[in-house]
Scaffold this active site. Sequence first.
Site, PDB file in Angstrom:
ATOM      1  N   GLU A 156       0.373   3.998  -2.245  1.00  0.00           N
ATOM      2  CA  GLU A 156      -0.634   4.647  -3.100  1.00  0.00           C
ATOM      3  C   GLU A 156      -1.269   5.794  -2.308  1.00  0.00           C
ATOM      4  O   GLU A 156      -1.770   5.583  -1.202  1.00  0.00           O
ATOM      5  CB  GLU A 156      -1.704   3.639  -3.514  1.00  0.00           C
ATOM      6  CG  GLU A 156      -1.185   2.573  -4.477  1.00  0.00           C
ATOM      7  CD  GLU A 156      -2.236   1.524  -4.833  1.00  0.00           C
ATOM      8  OE1 GLU A 156      -2.250   1.091  -5.984  1.00  0.00           O
ATOM      9  OE2 GLU A 156      -3.021   1.132  -3.951  1.00  0.00           O
ATOM     10  N   ASN A 195      -4.273  -3.309  -6.556  1.00  0.00           N
ATOM     11  CA  ASN A 195      -5.221  -4.400  -6.360  1.00  0.00           C
ATOM     12  C   ASN A 195      -6.129  -4.592  -7.570  1.00  0.00           C
ATOM     13  O   ASN A 195      -6.608  -5.695  -7.828  1.00  0.00           O
ATOM     14  CB  ASN A 195      -6.024  -4.203  -5.074  1.00  0.00           C
ATOM     15  CG  ASN A 195      -5.179  -4.543  -3.852  1.00  0.00           C
ATOM     16  OD1 ASN A 195      -4.250  -5.357  -3.954  1.00  0.00           O
ATOM     17  ND2 ASN A 195      -5.458  -3.935  -2.725  1.00  0.00           N
TER      18      ASN A 195
END
Length: 298
Positions: A156, A195
Amino acid sequence: MTLEDVRRIAVIGAGQMGSQIAMQAALHGYEVALQDISAAQLEKATAGNRTQLDRRVAKGKLAAEERDAALARVHPTHSLEQAAGPADFVIEAVVERLEEKKQVFAQLDLAAARHAILATNSSYIGNTQLAAATSRPEKVVNMHFFFPPLVMRLVEVVKGEKTSEETVAITAGLARAIGREPVVLCKELPGFLVNRILRAIQGEAYFLLENGVASFADIDKAAELGLNFPLGPFKLADFSGLDIGYYSRLDRYQETQNPADAPPRALQVRVERGDLGRKTGKGFYDYSTDPPAPTEDT
Ligand SMILES: NC(=O)c1ccc[n+]([C@@H]2O[C@H](COP(=O)([O-])OP(=O)(O)OC[C@H]3O[C@@H](n4cnc5c(N)ncnc54)[C@H](O)[C@@H]3O)[C@@H](O)[C@H]2O)c1
């Protein structure tokens, strides 16, 4: 600056993540300085990487000469200045503590060349807070790898308030250049993409469990057979380590005081017993049997 200007990389912190991030870059031809304040950790990182590459050689996936060349491209050091000085791109992977990371970024800002990009591998901390400790906020970015970095393909890349488009493009390009797939977040949000999605799934799974709707084994089965998840949410929690989920929920609860954020009982009892998942042999499941057997709450 362009991706082609990135020749030397420095990785700061040689733990579970930093050691393998360095190895992954070296496997793709980069010279990488790997720095840590702990001599033992540097030795462990070198030995761990050798074991990983030995396995690939044994399986016929890597030539012995390629292994030796890649291992020789990782240069362990205790000195942040020595690591960062010649680097075009720095990846910080020290402990997940804001103050520690701020200090490292302030040191990196002094030690690294003006053109160098400073990236953080933090799981939750956005780069804007770290950029404030430097004089080059446009060159500070999140580059978030997943565990274990020698296996997991996703990275990411997060644009902070002041991160330049050039920095984002070079970071995404570097991820590709070392055999990883980047996704770009155009703005900062705690937990980034993966997440946050994980937290939503696990939140719902715990909700169903705590409300007595189904057993955790059946919730896992539903996710695996109905959604094609390779692991249900409770098996995944065992894989990551129950302590990680427990303490992140506890931190959040202490911050918000919202009972909905409190760690679920099924998680708390296991952590209190020291059953932390696969790493201790028992969590939601007992891994001493094949297949692993569901454990009791009490
Ligand atoms: N473990 C994961 O699943 C995971 C996944 C993605 C991102 N991360 C992030 O990666 C970072 C590192 O995590 P980890 O799991 O590798 O932790 P770890 O505890 O295995 O390693 C951290 C290392 O940093 C070193 N260190 C501490 N302070 C330092 C300093 N000032 N300078 C240099 N080295 C220092 C420690 O000696 C240790 O070797 C954290 O920010 C974490 O949130 C972890």
